[in-house]
Scaffold this motif. Sequence first.
Motif, PDB file in Angstrom:
ATOM      1  N   LEU A 118      17.725  -1.072  -4.712  1.00 13.84           N
ATOM      2  CA  LEU A 118      17.946  -0.889  -3.488  1.00 13.84           C
ATOM      3  C   LEU A 118      16.587  -0.774  -2.389  1.00 13.84           C
ATOM      4  CD1 LEU A 118      20.933   1.799  -3.454  1.00 13.84           C
ATOM      5  CD2 LEU A 118      20.994  -0.360  -2.865  1.00 13.84           C
ATOM      6  N   ARG A 119      15.505  -0.165  -2.963  1.00 13.46           N
ATOM      7  CA  ARG A 119      14.145   0.013  -2.299  1.00 13.46           C
ATOM      8  C   ARG A 119      13.027  -0.983  -2.731  1.00 13.46           C
ATOM      9  NH1 ARG A 119      14.080   4.507   0.747  1.00 13.46           N
ATOM     10  NH2 ARG A 119      12.375   3.299   1.654  1.00 13.46           N
ATOM     11  N   ASP A 120      13.605  -2.105  -3.342  1.00 11.89           N
ATOM     12  CA  ASP A 120      12.324  -3.073  -4.039  1.00 11.89           C
ATOM     13  C   ASP A 120      11.052  -2.416  -4.429  1.00 11.89           C
ATOM     14  OD1 ASP A 120      13.980  -5.360  -3.549  1.00 11.89           O
ATOM     15  OD2 ASP A 120      13.218  -5.750  -1.621  1.00 11.89           O
ATOM     16  N   VAL A 121      11.483  -1.525  -5.364  1.00 14.87           N
ATOM     17  CA  VAL A 121      10.408  -0.796  -6.036  1.00 14.87           C
ATOM     18  C   VAL A 121       9.387  -1.468  -6.737  1.00 14.87           C
ATOM     19  CG1 VAL A 121       9.667   1.122  -7.414  1.00 14.87           C
ATOM     20  CG2 VAL A 121      11.582   1.645  -6.003  1.00 14.87           C
ATOM     21  N   VAL A 122      10.020  -2.295  -7.569  1.00 10.96           N
ATOM     22  CA  VAL A 122       9.145  -3.328  -8.326  1.00 10.96           C
ATOM     23  C   VAL A 122       8.209  -4.177  -7.484  1.00 10.96           C
ATOM     24  CG1 VAL A 122       8.854  -4.964 -10.638  1.00 10.96           C
ATOM     25  CG2 VAL A 122      10.542  -2.770 -10.558  1.00 10.96           C
ATOM     26  N   PRO A 123       8.919  -4.985  -6.462  1.00 13.66           N
ATOM     27  CA  PRO A 123       8.207  -6.118  -6.000  1.00 13.66           C
ATOM     28  C   PRO A 123       7.361  -5.381  -4.925  1.00 13.66           C
ATOM     29  CG  PRO A 123      10.636  -6.731  -5.815  1.00 13.66           C
ATOM     30  CD  PRO A 123      10.148  -5.146  -6.652  1.00 13.66           C
ATOM     31  N   GLY A 124       7.313  -4.002  -4.445  1.00  9.43           N
ATOM     32  CA  GLY A 124       6.546  -3.393  -3.669  1.00  9.43           C
ATOM     33  C   GLY A 124       5.287  -3.170  -4.382  1.00  9.43           C
TER      34      GLY A 124
ATOM     35  N   THR B 280      -1.204  -8.109  -1.002  1.00  9.22           N
ATOM     36  CA  THR B 280      -0.501  -8.593  -0.030  1.00  9.22           C
ATOM     37  C   THR B 280       0.964  -7.527   0.142  1.00  9.22           C
ATOM     38  OG1 THR B 280       0.677  -9.878  -1.886  1.00  9.22           O
ATOM     39  CG2 THR B 280      -1.049 -10.955  -0.506  1.00  9.22           C
ATOM     40  N   PRO B 281       0.655  -6.451   0.564  1.00  9.81           N
ATOM     41  CA  PRO B 281       1.838  -5.573   0.696  1.00  9.81           C
ATOM     42  C   PRO B 281       2.805  -6.090   1.601  1.00  9.81           C
ATOM     43  CG  PRO B 281      -0.133  -4.866   1.775  1.00  9.81           C
ATOM     44  CD  PRO B 281      -0.498  -5.861   0.822  1.00  9.81           C
ATOM     45  N   LYS B 282       4.025  -5.863   1.260  1.00  6.32           N
ATOM     46  CA  LYS B 282       5.028  -6.271   2.232  1.00  6.32           C
ATOM     47  C   LYS B 282       6.083  -5.271   2.175  1.00  6.32           C
ATOM     48  CE  LYS B 282       8.604  -9.995   3.076  1.00  6.32           C
ATOM     49  NZ  LYS B 282       9.152 -11.203   2.294  1.00  6.32           N
ATOM     50  N   VAL B 283       6.730  -4.716   3.472  1.00  3.27           N
ATOM     51  CA  VAL B 283       7.584  -3.834   3.465  1.00  3.27           C
ATOM     52  C   VAL B 283       9.084  -4.558   3.405  1.00  3.27           C
ATOM     53  CG1 VAL B 283       8.604  -1.995   4.676  1.00  3.27           C
ATOM     54  CG2 VAL B 283       6.024  -2.214   4.453  1.00  3.27           C
TER      55      VAL B 283
END
Length: 345
Positions: free
Chosen positions: A146-152, A160-163
């Motif tokens: 739900l919070r895209d922890v791994v891609p974050g 290349t941080p992406k929120v």
Amino acid sequence: MPDSCIALTNLSGQVYVRRVPVPLPPGGTGTPVLVTSRSFSSGDLDLRAELEAAGCAVRSGPPDHDLAQLAPLLADTVCWVAGTGPVTAAHLDAAPHLRLVARYGVGVDAVDLAAAAGRDVLVTNTPGANTEAVADLALALTLAALRDVVPGDRGVRAGTPKVTRGRELGSLTVGVVGFGRIGRGVARRLSGFGSRVLAYDPYVAPGSVPEVELLDLPDLVAQCDVLTLHAPGEEVLVDEALLGRFRPGAVLVNTARAALVDEPAVAAALREGRLARYAADVLAADGPDAPLLADDLVALTTFTAHAGAHTVGAVDGMGRGAVDAVLDVLAGRTPAHLVSPKGSS
């Protein structure tokens, strides 16, 4: 060799008695006990030492239960603490002195129960030992999706941080498929978040669990933002037809069995945007051609390596249950959690 009467209850509730020879240590070398679980005695409890202190000769075998490698070990084995690998009639034929298969875990799908019963081999499992561990992981995977922890994490490490905009678990409806020990453990955890919890389980009578609403699977899926799988068996539940009933943006979590999911259909649903995320502790296909491990699905999937039962508490609980079964059989006592084939009498 003395005999012991063991009272058994089959899955229909019928009680019957089997006379089981109680093995004695051969020539003072210790009763041969085979262990094929990777994590046995790796927690806080030194269960291997406990077996050895009781006069057992503990040997380790391959966790995949490869018969060619196991056959020499099975030749004189009296009790087998078995992992997740198959226990077939051929394995049992290679173990003429076997009296017990103590399944290290809950599922016994991989054990030929009829073949065991036909050879007077008792089978036990350890229900409840890994309930809390698997329920914890199911919740962890749900939150990660739900919070895209791994891609974050990947983005931050790559510079290349992406929120991304996630969703709050407490605002969602979660469907629990399979409302046994683990499913109920997940429901308890979800209540702390304030989620609306629905459940599907054909073996649970409507009205018997007032804390949740029980629905048929298609109706359940149509109302859920998250679906988490905790069902037994090897029947595909999430197929193309069921995926067509999911809400747009739904998340699917699987900490039960890979066979419950049609993986190519899930991959297609992710690509087409019909399913938002898939998080799982199990995979049917894990090679380079595995449909869910494709490069274009990396940001939409999260996997753990069948780690649900791998906590110190669960390892100790499963090991404790298996060792108690071994010691009971060696002492002529009836072990707890006997499993018998359906329809046996």
